[in-house]
Design a protein around this motif. Sequence first.
Motif, mmCIF file in Angstrom:
data_model
loop_
_atom_site.group_PDB
_atom_site.id
_atom_site.type_symbol
_atom_site.label_atom_id
_atom_site.label_comp_id
_atom_site.label_asym_id
_atom_site.label_seq_id
_atom_site.Cartn_x
_atom_site.Cartn_y
_atom_site.Cartn_z
ATOM 1 N N ILE A 65 -69.631 11.992 2.833
ATOM 2 C CA ILE A 65 -70.253 10.753 2.374
ATOM 3 C C ILE A 65 -69.310 10.035 1.408
ATOM 4 O O ILE A 65 -68.744 10.664 0.506
ATOM 5 N N THR A 66 -69.185 8.717 1.598
ATOM 6 C CA THR A 66 -68.484 7.899 0.605
ATOM 7 C C THR A 66 -69.321 6.662 0.306
ATOM 8 O O THR A 66 -70.192 6.284 1.079
ATOM 9 N N CYS A 67 -69.009 6.026 -0.797
ATOM 10 C CA CYS A 67 -69.580 4.709 -1.099
ATOM 11 C C CYS A 67 -68.473 3.679 -0.925
ATOM 12 O O CYS A 67 -68.218 2.846 -1.776
ATOM 13 N N SER A 68 -67.809 3.779 0.227
ATOM 14 C CA SER A 68 -66.704 2.885 0.540
ATOM 15 C C SER A 68 -66.899 2.291 1.932
ATOM 16 O O SER A 68 -67.464 2.927 2.816
ATOM 17 N N LEU A 69 -66.398 1.089 2.109
ATOM 18 C CA LEU A 69 -66.375 0.450 3.421
ATOM 19 C C LEU A 69 -64.971 0.468 4.023
ATOM 20 O O LEU A 69 -64.759 -0.064 5.103
ATOM 21 N N LEU A 70 -64.019 1.081 3.329
ATOM 22 C CA LEU A 70 -62.633 1.100 3.792
ATOM 23 C C LEU A 70 -62.446 2.164 4.872
ATOM 24 O O LEU A 70 -62.726 3.344 4.638
ATOM 25 N N ARG A 113 -74.122 0.393 11.250
ATOM 26 C CA ARG A 113 -73.009 0.195 12.187
ATOM 27 C C ARG A 113 -72.408 1.567 12.459
ATOM 28 O O ARG A 113 -72.008 2.276 11.543
ATOM 29 N N PHE A 114 -72.384 1.933 13.721
ATOM 30 C CA PHE A 114 -71.787 3.214 14.085
ATOM 31 C C PHE A 114 -70.281 3.043 14.198
ATOM 32 O O PHE A 114 -69.793 2.063 14.755
ATOM 33 N N THR A 115 -69.567 4.000 13.638
ATOM 34 C CA THR A 115 -68.109 4.011 13.701
ATOM 35 C C THR A 115 -67.690 5.123 14.663
ATOM 36 O O THR A 115 -68.535 5.789 15.254
ATOM 37 N N ARG A 116 -66.427 5.347 14.788
ATOM 38 C CA ARG A 116 -65.923 6.388 15.690
ATOM 39 C C ARG A 116 -66.488 7.764 15.348
ATOM 40 O O ARG A 116 -66.817 8.546 16.236
ATOM 41 N N HIS A 117 -66.621 8.075 14.052
ATOM 42 C CA HIS A 117 -67.068 9.404 13.642
ATOM 43 C C HIS A 117 -68.410 9.434 12.928
ATOM 44 O O HIS A 117 -69.033 10.488 12.841
ATOM 45 N N GLY A 118 -68.840 8.332 12.362
ATOM 46 C CA GLY A 118 -70.047 8.357 11.532
ATOM 47 C C GLY A 118 -70.833 7.071 11.626
ATOM 48 O O GLY A 118 -70.851 6.410 12.659
ATOM 49 N N LEU A 119 -71.464 6.760 10.519
ATOM 50 C CA LEU A 119 -72.194 5.503 10.442
ATOM 51 C C LEU A 119 -71.931 4.865 9.098
ATOM 52 O O LEU A 119 -71.616 5.532 8.119
ATOM 53 N N GLN A 120 -72.043 3.548 9.094
ATOM 54 C CA GLN A 120 -71.785 2.792 7.880
ATOM 55 C C GLN A 120 -72.985 1.909 7.579
ATOM 56 O O GLN A 120 -73.517 1.253 8.473
ATOM 57 N N MET A 121 -73.397 1.957 6.332
ATOM 58 C CA MET A 121 -74.452 1.069 5.842
ATOM 59 C C MET A 121 -73.773 -0.010 5.007
ATOM 60 O O MET A 121 -72.810 0.274 4.305
ATOM 61 N N SER A 122 -74.284 -1.226 5.106
ATOM 62 C CA SER A 122 -73.684 -2.307 4.335
ATOM 63 C C SER A 122 -74.779 -3.156 3.712
ATOM 64 O O SER A 122 -75.908 -3.184 4.212
ATOM 65 N N PRO A 123 -74.448 -3.847 2.637
ATOM 66 C CA PRO A 123 -75.431 -4.724 2.005
ATOM 67 C C PRO A 123 -76.004 -5.740 2.993
ATOM 68 O O PRO A 123 -77.195 -6.051 2.954
ATOM 69 N N ALA A 124 -75.169 -6.240 3.896
ATOM 70 C CA ALA A 124 -75.614 -7.263 4.839
ATOM 71 C C ALA A 124 -76.659 -6.736 5.823
ATOM 72 O O ALA A 124 -77.551 -7.467 6.226
ATOM 73 N N TYR A 166 -70.882 5.364 3.813
ATOM 74 C CA TYR A 166 -70.427 5.960 5.066
ATOM 75 C C TYR A 166 -70.917 7.392 5.080
ATOM 76 O O TYR A 166 -70.857 8.085 4.064
ATOM 77 N N VAL A 167 -71.411 7.833 6.242
ATOM 78 C CA VAL A 167 -71.885 9.200 6.391
ATOM 79 C C VAL A 167 -71.413 9.718 7.745
ATOM 80 O O VAL A 167 -71.549 9.018 8.768
#
Length: 139
Positions: free
Chosen positions: A68-73, A112-123, A131-132
């Motif tokens: 888990i990160t609190c990053s969108l990078l 938003r699903f990424t190659r390995h996980g999922l990303q949550m965003s303010p939008a 990211y998880v």
Amino acid sequence: MRPLADLDGTVDRVVVDAPCTGAGTWRRNPDAKWRLRPGSLSTRLAEQAAVLDRAGRLVRPGGRISYITCSLLPQENDGALDAFLGRAEGFAVVPARDVVARVLPALADAVRFTRHGLQMSPARTGTDGFYVASLERRG
């Protein structure tokens, strides 16, 4: 000295709240991006690698790492896992879509699903950027 060495290969689940740039919190803390120093990202990536390597030693076959990160990078998210998977043998990504479908299907439309996980965003979720991802140790 490794104080947790006696746990190597025995842990069912390791949750890695990874050190990161905090880029996912910039909406709420806009000044944070200006406090990053040159080299901050590479320092965080090295720390993430060390934490993931340690988690990899702890988890037993069949066990999982939740990262888990609190990053969108991307470098701190899928990129960190790509690097780990290149170094560590016997780990596979647990598809995030499968986890969401089983645990919280209503979340699927908000992330938003990424190659390995999922990303949550303010939008999309009204949260900070997170990211998880989940990895399973096979064999």
